[in-house]
Design a protein around this motif. Structure first.
Motif, PDB file in Angstrom:
ATOM      1  N   TYR A 155      -7.113 -17.387  17.714  1.00 13.47           N
ATOM      2  CA  TYR A 155      -8.471 -17.572  17.214  1.00 13.47           C
ATOM      3  C   TYR A 155      -8.735 -19.045  16.932  1.00 13.47           C
ATOM      4  O   TYR A 155      -7.961 -19.722  16.249  1.00 13.47           O
ATOM      5  N   LEU A 156      -9.840 -19.543  17.450  1.00 11.56           N
ATOM      6  CA  LEU A 156     -10.279 -20.912  17.204  1.00 11.56           C
ATOM      7  C   LEU A 156     -11.630 -20.847  16.503  1.00 11.56           C
ATOM      8  O   LEU A 156     -12.641 -20.492  17.121  1.00 11.56           O
ATOM      9  N   PRO A 157     -11.687 -21.159  15.202  1.00 10.79           N
ATOM     10  CA  PRO A 157     -12.968 -21.098  14.477  1.00 10.79           C
ATOM     11  C   PRO A 157     -13.966 -22.093  15.056  1.00 10.79           C
ATOM     12  O   PRO A 157     -13.598 -23.103  15.664  1.00 10.79           O
ATOM     13  N   ARG A 158     -15.223 -21.815  14.850  1.00 17.15           N
ATOM     14  CA  ARG A 158     -16.265 -22.732  15.312  1.00 17.15           C
ATOM     15  C   ARG A 158     -16.214 -24.023  14.483  1.00 17.15           C
ATOM     16  O   ARG A 158     -15.616 -24.063  13.413  1.00 17.15           O
ATOM     17  N   GLY A 159     -16.872 -25.048  14.990  1.00 21.18           N
ATOM     18  CA  GLY A 159     -16.935 -26.291  14.235  1.00 21.18           C
ATOM     19  C   GLY A 159     -16.678 -27.520  15.080  1.00 21.18           C
ATOM     20  O   GLY A 159     -17.309 -28.557  14.887  1.00 21.18           O
ATOM     21  N   ASP A 160     -15.745 -27.409  16.031  1.00 26.02           N
ATOM     22  CA  ASP A 160     -15.451 -28.541  16.907  1.00 26.02           C
ATOM     23  C   ASP A 160     -15.913 -28.171  18.306  1.00 26.02           C
ATOM     24  O   ASP A 160     -15.223 -27.488  19.052  1.00 26.02           O
ATOM     25  N   THR A 161     -17.098 -28.639  18.656  1.00 27.93           N
ATOM     26  CA  THR A 161     -17.711 -28.241  19.920  1.00 27.93           C
ATOM     27  C   THR A 161     -16.886 -28.656  21.120  1.00 27.93           C
ATOM     28  O   THR A 161     -16.693 -27.881  22.068  1.00 27.93           O
ATOM     29  N   ALA A 162     -16.372 -29.889  21.109  1.00 28.83           N
ATOM     30  CA  ALA A 162     -15.602 -30.373  22.253  1.00 28.83           C
ATOM     31  C   ALA A 162     -14.312 -29.577  22.422  1.00 28.83           C
ATOM     32  O   ALA A 162     -13.938 -29.206  23.542  1.00 28.83           O
ATOM     33  N   LEU A 163     -13.638 -29.300  21.307  1.00 29.05           N
ATOM     34  CA  LEU A 163     -12.392 -28.536  21.381  1.00 29.05           C
ATOM     35  C   LEU A 163     -12.660 -27.128  21.885  1.00 29.05           C
ATOM     36  O   LEU A 163     -11.926 -26.602  22.736  1.00 29.05           O
ATOM     37  N   THR A 164     -13.701 -26.488  21.391  1.00 28.93           N
ATOM     38  CA  THR A 164     -14.045 -25.138  21.831  1.00 28.93           C
ATOM     39  C   THR A 164     -14.360 -25.112  23.322  1.00 28.93           C
ATOM     40  O   THR A 164     -13.880 -24.242  24.057  1.00 28.93           O
ATOM     41  N   ARG A 165     -15.163 -26.055  23.775  1.00 23.02           N
ATOM     42  CA  ARG A 165     -15.551 -26.085  25.187  1.00 23.02           C
ATOM     43  C   ARG A 165     -14.325 -26.263  26.076  1.00 23.02           C
ATOM     44  O   ARG A 165     -14.159 -25.558  27.076  1.00 23.02           O
ATOM     45  N   ARG A 166     -13.463 -27.200  25.706  1.00 22.25           N
ATOM     46  CA  ARG A 166     -12.289 -27.464  26.531  1.00 22.25           C
ATOM     47  C   ARG A 166     -11.312 -26.298  26.513  1.00 22.25           C
ATOM     48  O   ARG A 166     -10.694 -25.964  27.531  1.00 22.25           O
ATOM     49  N   ALA A 167     -11.163 -25.662  25.353  1.00 22.89           N
ATOM     50  CA  ALA A 167     -10.251 -24.530  25.259  1.00 22.89           C
ATOM     51  C   ALA A 167     -10.736 -23.366  26.114  1.00 22.89           C
ATOM     52  O   ALA A 167      -9.944 -22.718  26.822  1.00 22.89           O
TER      53      ALA A 167
END
Length: 238
Positions: free
Chosen positions: A65-77
């Motif tokens: 699980y990757l919580p929201r908050g870091d848009t760049a990290l979420t997109r890349r993941a």
């Protein structure tokens, strides 16, 4: 394996339309158990044929699980993950689903973190270079300001001129040295900086203000001293 954007205990038409593009996992508002293995209560629920499933039974248990908050990290993941799911929770007051984070493959998250860390390090290096450049510019400008003070007021001791220039030209201070006229080394701005320094360091101006004397009256009282000092510095050599 299938996951429908319908939350347990909530109508299907209230699901977040943005989540319909892929797999969706829910943070349930009520206590839910897996319809297959009966584990529970479940912190995250996937739906299959309208029935709740735990992540293991839905073949999503290997995701992290990757919580929201870091848009760049979420997109890349998500881009690097062969399998991913959006995690949503129903907000009763707003009557809508809201994204809470994503489930992604751990290896994809590690790679995404490494890329974001590299970007952060690059930004830190750039900030360091920019800070060094600005510091060098500030030194050159302060030196030029001090030289102009000494040219206009040759009787002003050089160390005093440097101190006045350093005070007047602090970046972000809003002082006269940072005004457009100050950056242009106009005679009016340079003279104003010198007069202000004399006013605060060589007259009782500050004490007058602290004792309650209005600013205009305080300036009037010490004006002659300031002008005498400026005149002396203009006419004399140190």
């Amino acid at each position: 394996m299938a996951s429908s954007p319908v939350s347990p205990g909530a109508p299907a038409d209230s699901a977040d339309p943005a989540a319909r593009a892929g797999l969706v996992v829910f943070q349930p508002l009520k206590r839910r158990r897996c319809a297959e293995c009966h584990a529970g209560p479940l912190p995250l629920v996937a739906l299959e044929a309208g029935e709740p499933r735990c992540l293991d039974c839905a073949d999503l248990g290997h995701l992290v699980y990757l919580p929201r908050g870091d848009t760049a990290l979420t997109r890349r993941a998500r881009e690097g993950s062969g399998l991913s799911a959006v995690v949503v929770r129903f907000h009763r007051r707003r009557a809508r689903y809201e994204r809470q984070g994503v489930l992604v493959e751990e290896a994809a998250l590690v790679r995404a973190e490494e890329r974001c860390l590299a970007d952060a390090e690059a930004r830190a290096r750039r900030r360091s270079r920019d800070a060094a450049r600005r510091a060098a510019e500030d030194v050159r400008f302060t030196e030029a300001f001090a030289a102009e003070i000494h040219r206009l007021f040759p009787g002003c001791p050089l160390d005093r001129a440097r101190a006045i220039a350093a005070h007047a030209s602090v970046r972000g201070s809003g002082r006269v040295g940072r005004s457009a006229a100050g950056r242009a080394l106009s005679e009016g701005a340079v003279t104003a900086a010198v007069a202000a320094a004399v006013r605060h360091t060589a007259t009782p101006y500050d004490r007058l203000l602290m004792s309650g004397v209005p600013r205009g009256e305080a300036r009037r009282r010490i004006a002659a001293t300031v002008q005498t000092t400026l005149h002396g510095w203009r006419a004399q050599r140190p």
